[in-house]
Design an enzyme around this catalytic site. Sequence first.
Site, mmCIF file in Angstrom:
data_model
loop_
_atom_site.group_PDB
_atom_site.id
_atom_site.type_symbol
_atom_site.label_atom_id
_atom_site.label_comp_id
_atom_site.label_asym_id
_atom_site.label_seq_id
_atom_site.Cartn_x
_atom_site.Cartn_y
_atom_site.Cartn_z
ATOM 1 N N HIS A 142 1.857 4.670 -2.909
ATOM 2 C CA HIS A 142 2.082 6.110 -2.806
ATOM 3 C C HIS A 142 3.459 6.476 -3.354
ATOM 4 O O HIS A 142 3.614 7.470 -4.074
ATOM 5 C CB HIS A 142 1.994 6.555 -1.346
ATOM 6 C CG HIS A 142 0.629 6.489 -0.767
ATOM 7 N ND1 HIS A 142 -0.468 7.022 -1.397
ATOM 8 C CD2 HIS A 142 0.174 5.969 0.413
ATOM 9 C CE1 HIS A 142 -1.545 6.829 -0.633
ATOM 10 N NE2 HIS A 142 -1.184 6.187 0.463
ATOM 11 N N HIS B 78 0.832 -1.207 0.000
ATOM 12 C CA HIS B 78 0.000 0.000 0.000
ATOM 13 C C HIS B 78 0.868 1.260 0.000
ATOM 14 O O HIS B 78 0.695 2.156 -0.840
ATOM 15 C CB HIS B 78 -0.903 -0.006 1.233
ATOM 16 C CG HIS B 78 -1.746 1.226 1.373
ATOM 17 N ND1 HIS B 78 -3.066 1.268 1.002
ATOM 18 C CD2 HIS B 78 -1.457 2.476 1.848
ATOM 19 C CE1 HIS B 78 -3.551 2.476 1.227
ATOM 20 N NE2 HIS B 78 -2.594 3.232 1.747
ATOM 21 N N GLU B 79 1.811 1.340 0.925
ATOM 22 C CA GLU B 79 2.655 2.533 1.017
ATOM 23 C C GLU B 79 3.536 2.686 -0.220
ATOM 24 O O GLU B 79 3.825 3.809 -0.648
ATOM 25 C CB GLU B 79 3.503 2.491 2.288
ATOM 26 C CG GLU B 79 2.702 2.480 3.579
ATOM 27 C CD GLU B 79 1.794 3.692 3.735
ATOM 28 O OE1 GLU B 79 2.087 4.750 3.135
ATOM 29 O OE2 GLU B 79 0.780 3.580 4.447
ATOM 30 N N HIS C 285 3.680 6.466 -7.106
ATOM 31 C CA HIS C 285 2.947 7.623 -7.613
ATOM 32 C C HIS C 285 3.839 8.863 -7.568
ATOM 33 O O HIS C 285 3.877 9.654 -8.517
ATOM 34 C CB HIS C 285 1.691 7.838 -6.777
ATOM 35 C CG HIS C 285 0.677 8.743 -7.396
ATOM 36 N ND1 HIS C 285 -0.427 9.211 -6.719
ATOM 37 C CD2 HIS C 285 0.587 9.289 -8.644
ATOM 38 C CE1 HIS C 285 -1.142 9.986 -7.505
ATOM 39 N NE2 HIS C 285 -0.550 10.052 -8.680
#
Length: 791
Positions: A572, A568-569, A575
Amino acid sequence: MIVRHLQPARWSRTTAAAALVRRPLATASAARPVLTAHPDSSLRTAFDTPSSSSTLSLSSTGLFGQLVLQSPASFTPLAHRTILRAQFIVTRICAPQPTPASVADAEVAFLAMVKNLDRLSDLLCGVIDLCELVRHVHEDEAWREGANEAYAVLCEYMNELNTHVGLYEALKSLHSLLPPSTPTKSPQLYSAYAVAIPFLRDFEKSGIHLPASSRSQFVDLSSSIIALGRTFLQNTAMDSRPPVEVEIDDVGDVFGEGFLRRVFRAGQKKAALDPASWEGRVLARQHPDGELRRKLYVGANSASKDYVETLEELLRTRGRLANLVGRDTWAEVALEDKMARSPTNVSTFLSALNKHNKPKAEASLRQLSAIKRQHVGGSGRIEAWDRDFYADVAGENTSPLPDISAFFSVGTCFQGLSRLFTALYGIRFEVEDVKPGEVWHPAVKKLKVVDEDEGVIGTIYCDLFMRAGKGPGAAHYTVRCSRRMDDDDAEGDFKATGGKAIVEGVEVDRRDLEGLEVEGVRYGGREGVHQSPIIALVCGFGSGGAETSESVKLPAFLQWHEVETLFHEMGHAIHSMIGRTDYHNVAGTRCATDFVELPSILMEHFVSSPSVVSLFSSHHSTNRPLPVDILHSVLAERRRFSALETSTQISMAALDQAYHSTLPLERGFSSTDVARATQTNYHVVPFPEGTAWQVQFGHLFGYGATYYSYLFDRAIAAQIFAKKFADEPLSRERGEEFKRMCLRWGGGRDAWEMVGEVLGDEVVMRGGEGAMEKVGRWGIEEAAEPGMAGR
């Protein structure tokens, strides 16, 4: 989560936060795809081999390789130099300019204005974002204090800029000369508008456009909100609750004599038990006596009148402030720059999602109700204090799951991430040596992010393991955003003074204005010179270190939920790496709150795909991959009763909207009555009478009126994965499409257009209420299954 500063304007802005998604399996495959990527064994070695050398000695390198950060005392002078340098940009922006002779001239002047505003924001963010990280994670208290001091100095200066009339009027005057269709003329103008419009809105949210008497009232209301919010958060953080009297006969010997001794002193028949304590929480979840569970649940979720009044006054004050700036509700203020745009659209989304989810939640509730009837007879009505207990009872009827952590060392997980990004985007990780003094703890690792076409595109510092003084949880910190640099025209900041740096009538050496050093880079295939992004990935994983019988130190292993957290992290992080725009303010994760979690939640779908897991799962002693049937079982267990949790989240999002509607300013407003009505409308479990759990809903302050965002991005991520990746999770063609249509833009393109283009959906591309309703109809769990997309 993404770390966000709670500052009202764009001089320093990062973004927002989340839980874990549970999703069904995609297609299964036991075969390991062969990828001809750069050798990645060094990744496994770097993260699975304990670090033995300290890198914290003072040296000429400095923290993050910055010569100006060689000691804790470096921060405050750096902050002051940064402010001095910023003042020259402010003066330049506010200087009188001739009125543009044409729309074309106005566009040129507007682009120059936005460039300088973005430079100003980047200059300040470069220091304050770095300080934000250091003050939370550095192992040395002196460094944390130094970063805190600089952070405070810069925050004070930012508050001045937030109400700087000259900056506001300079931007507003140019913006007013351009027709509304201007941002549609080119991607360059759209990106500039994506920077400028939030600046204008944030200025106006600070009351800068109000008459003097109203501005005074604005300041008073804003100060009250900050004070009330601080008190509210302190109340939510209370780690104890008023005690609940429990009797030894009621507790019984369910958990053994040792547990009883923790609750009752010798000879005691009754005890005052804190329901928020470990013992209280164990009894509330696991004790078979429903009345005992009820007492402890109500005790844990009750609140004093003062706590309730603090929340209600916070909501009323937000409503008054919204009215002062010309809005009917606080939700209107909060949503105008989000994908949702309006409270009506959020309600439409939540209603559609609830309609999709409620039958599943009711089916789960019937299962639990049947178990309760078998257990205690009666109607089987499931109360709030029954849900977790009977869900656990249901789980006792399934086969126990093996511990799979031995298949997921931290090093193998980073190999998997690098291999996945190579397959999808042509991007890999490479370990880079850390220089003395560069990082804040010896365990921190440094990764180069390498694009096969563009070269090194950014840096990720990984601080993954728990230690004394470091907070729990996981977060993505933006230390530096990307932006284009070669068109800065920094010399123009000193044009009005003949190239000299004049501060309060005194010439200073230009070198005394130097702050953080940024070396521009040229990316292959991109025009111009750019600032490369730097992010820090901070987690609280166990550090490993267990030894075998042969005294061989084992690496740190991750439980499945920790693997999900890491992916999940990293969503980020990637991105931030791919979303390298011309403007700092729209780079990477600097985008709308209700869009920012999409890439990270999508990564949770990828890591639940057997094809992706087969890239990296490897038992530390046998090197064998995780059997696919075990992965299926783990994921099935994670999905069990997930619709009930979704029902809870929908109800909380709806309550957040109700609290930021017109209701708080109505006579007789009761936050508990509103919570009861909202739960009745949206949840399948009845409201627990005697509670005021809303005072523990901490997100009401930091994310007021935007709590729906995570559900919203879960629905979009599930649809994108189902339609684009479920059948081919390692497809380079699909990965490049998502990269080109979505990730590369950061916040510099309309988010609805990005999502709509990825999905080929014109209704979604148009945005608005129709798109919000459609996203709600997609649902969350079902859309993640192959073949379910588009229903």
